[in-house]
Design a protein around this motif. Structure first.
Motif, PDB file in Angstrom:
ATOM      1  N   ASN A  76      49.559  45.723  48.147  1.00  0.00           N
ATOM      2  CA  ASN A  76      50.577  46.039  47.134  1.00  0.00           C
ATOM      3  C   ASN A  76      50.826  47.542  47.057  1.00  0.00           C
ATOM      4  O   ASN A  76      51.970  47.988  46.940  1.00  0.00           O
ATOM      5  CB  ASN A  76      50.171  45.517  45.758  1.00  0.00           C
ATOM      6  CG  ASN A  76      50.413  44.045  45.602  1.00  0.00           C
ATOM      7  OD1 ASN A  76      51.195  43.466  46.331  1.00  0.00           O
ATOM      8  ND2 ASN A  76      49.720  43.438  44.652  1.00  0.00           N
ATOM      9  N   LYS A  77      49.758  48.301  47.117  1.00  0.00           N
ATOM     10  CA  LYS A  77      49.883  49.753  47.067  1.00  0.00           C
ATOM     11  C   LYS A  77      50.674  50.259  48.283  1.00  0.00           C
ATOM     12  O   LYS A  77      51.528  51.134  48.167  1.00  0.00           O
ATOM     13  CB  LYS A  77      48.485  50.376  47.037  1.00  0.00           C
ATOM     14  CG  LYS A  77      48.445  51.845  46.816  1.00  0.00           C
ATOM     15  CD  LYS A  77      46.975  52.276  46.724  1.00  0.00           C
ATOM     16  CE  LYS A  77      46.836  53.754  46.617  1.00  0.00           C
ATOM     17  NZ  LYS A  77      45.434  54.158  46.610  1.00  0.00           N
ATOM     18  N   VAL A 102      40.724  40.414  46.623  1.00  0.00           N
ATOM     19  CA  VAL A 102      41.375  41.187  45.550  1.00  0.00           C
ATOM     20  C   VAL A 102      41.633  42.612  46.028  1.00  0.00           C
ATOM     21  O   VAL A 102      42.717  43.164  45.821  1.00  0.00           O
ATOM     22  CB  VAL A 102      40.510  41.167  44.265  1.00  0.00           C
ATOM     23  CG1 VAL A 102      40.991  42.200  43.262  1.00  0.00           C
ATOM     24  CG2 VAL A 102      40.512  39.774  43.645  1.00  0.00           C
ATOM     25  N   GLU A 103      40.654  43.206  46.676  1.00  0.00           N
ATOM     26  CA  GLU A 103      40.825  44.567  47.190  1.00  0.00           C
ATOM     27  C   GLU A 103      41.910  44.610  48.271  1.00  0.00           C
ATOM     28  O   GLU A 103      42.732  45.533  48.310  1.00  0.00           O
ATOM     29  CB  GLU A 103      39.500  45.087  47.745  1.00  0.00           C
ATOM     30  CG  GLU A 103      39.542  46.549  48.129  1.00  0.00           C
ATOM     31  CD  GLU A 103      38.187  47.051  48.588  1.00  0.00           C
ATOM     32  OE1 GLU A 103      38.171  48.057  49.311  1.00  0.00           O
ATOM     33  OE2 GLU A 103      37.162  46.444  48.232  1.00  0.00           O
ATOM     34  N   ILE A 155      31.699  37.681  46.828  1.00  0.00           N
ATOM     35  CA  ILE A 155      31.979  38.781  47.763  1.00  0.00           C
ATOM     36  C   ILE A 155      33.327  38.562  48.431  1.00  0.00           C
ATOM     37  O   ILE A 155      34.140  39.486  48.548  1.00  0.00           O
ATOM     38  CB  ILE A 155      30.842  38.903  48.807  1.00  0.00           C
ATOM     39  CG1 ILE A 155      29.565  39.382  48.130  1.00  0.00           C
ATOM     40  CG2 ILE A 155      31.244  39.828  49.943  1.00  0.00           C
ATOM     41  CD1 ILE A 155      28.333  39.276  49.012  1.00  0.00           C
ATOM     42  N   ARG A 156      33.579  37.328  48.855  1.00  0.00           N
ATOM     43  CA  ARG A 156      34.853  37.006  49.506  1.00  0.00           C
ATOM     44  C   ARG A 156      36.017  37.215  48.538  1.00  0.00           C
ATOM     45  O   ARG A 156      37.048  37.786  48.880  1.00  0.00           O
ATOM     46  CB  ARG A 156      34.816  35.554  49.990  1.00  0.00           C
ATOM     47  CG  ARG A 156      35.947  35.193  50.912  1.00  0.00           C
ATOM     48  CD  ARG A 156      35.830  33.747  51.418  1.00  0.00           C
ATOM     49  NE  ARG A 156      34.559  33.495  52.088  1.00  0.00           N
ATOM     50  CZ  ARG A 156      33.658  32.594  51.694  1.00  0.00           C
ATOM     51  NH1 ARG A 156      33.886  31.837  50.651  1.00  0.00           N
ATOM     52  NH2 ARG A 156      32.542  32.434  52.365  1.00  0.00           N
ATOM     53  N   ARG A 157      35.852  36.774  47.294  1.00  0.00           N
ATOM     54  CA  ARG A 157      36.890  36.932  46.270  1.00  0.00           C
ATOM     55  C   ARG A 157      37.169  38.403  46.015  1.00  0.00           C
ATOM     56  O   ARG A 157      38.332  38.836  45.939  1.00  0.00           O
ATOM     57  CB  ARG A 157      36.445  36.231  44.984  1.00  0.00           C
ATOM     58  CG  ARG A 157      37.528  36.073  43.969  1.00  0.00           C
ATOM     59  CD  ARG A 157      37.058  35.267  42.750  1.00  0.00           C
ATOM     60  NE  ARG A 157      36.564  33.944  43.127  1.00  0.00           N
ATOM     61  CZ  ARG A 157      35.295  33.533  42.979  1.00  0.00           C
ATOM     62  NH1 ARG A 157      34.394  34.344  42.460  1.00  0.00           N
ATOM     63  NH2 ARG A 157      34.932  32.332  43.345  1.00  0.00           N
TER      64      ARG A 157
END
Length: 84
Positions: free
Chosen positions: A75-76, A68-69, A62-64
């Motif tokens: 970045n977006k 990532v999100e 969940i943390r990973r």
């Protein structure tokens, strides 16, 4: 007559052996019960450790996914042209 005497001796010997047989049976039952209890206890603690490891792995996943999100969103945001 010898046969009757032998039978009488067998009965007496059987009675003398009975307490030791009972003791051996009780000792065997105790050893079996202790082995069963030990096995059950070990299985319980192993299952407990396994559940703890699985929960920790789920939290890590969940943390990973959250990181990532977050990185994708950052970045977006950085790549968007400025709007004025």
């Amino acid at each position: 007559m010898t046969q009757k005497k032998d039978k009488a001796d067998d009965g007496a010997n059987g009675r003398r052996r009975q307490p030791s047989t009972t003791t051996a049976a009780l000792a065997g039952a105790l050893i079996g019960a202790l082995a069963g209890l030990t096995g059950s206890t070990l299985a319980y603690f192993e299952a407990k450790d396994t559940r703890r490891e699985e929960a920790q792995a789920r939290r890590s996943d969940i943390r990973r996914a959250a990181y990532v999100e977050l990185a994708a969103t950052a970045n977006k945001y950085v790549q968007q042209p400025p709007s004025c």
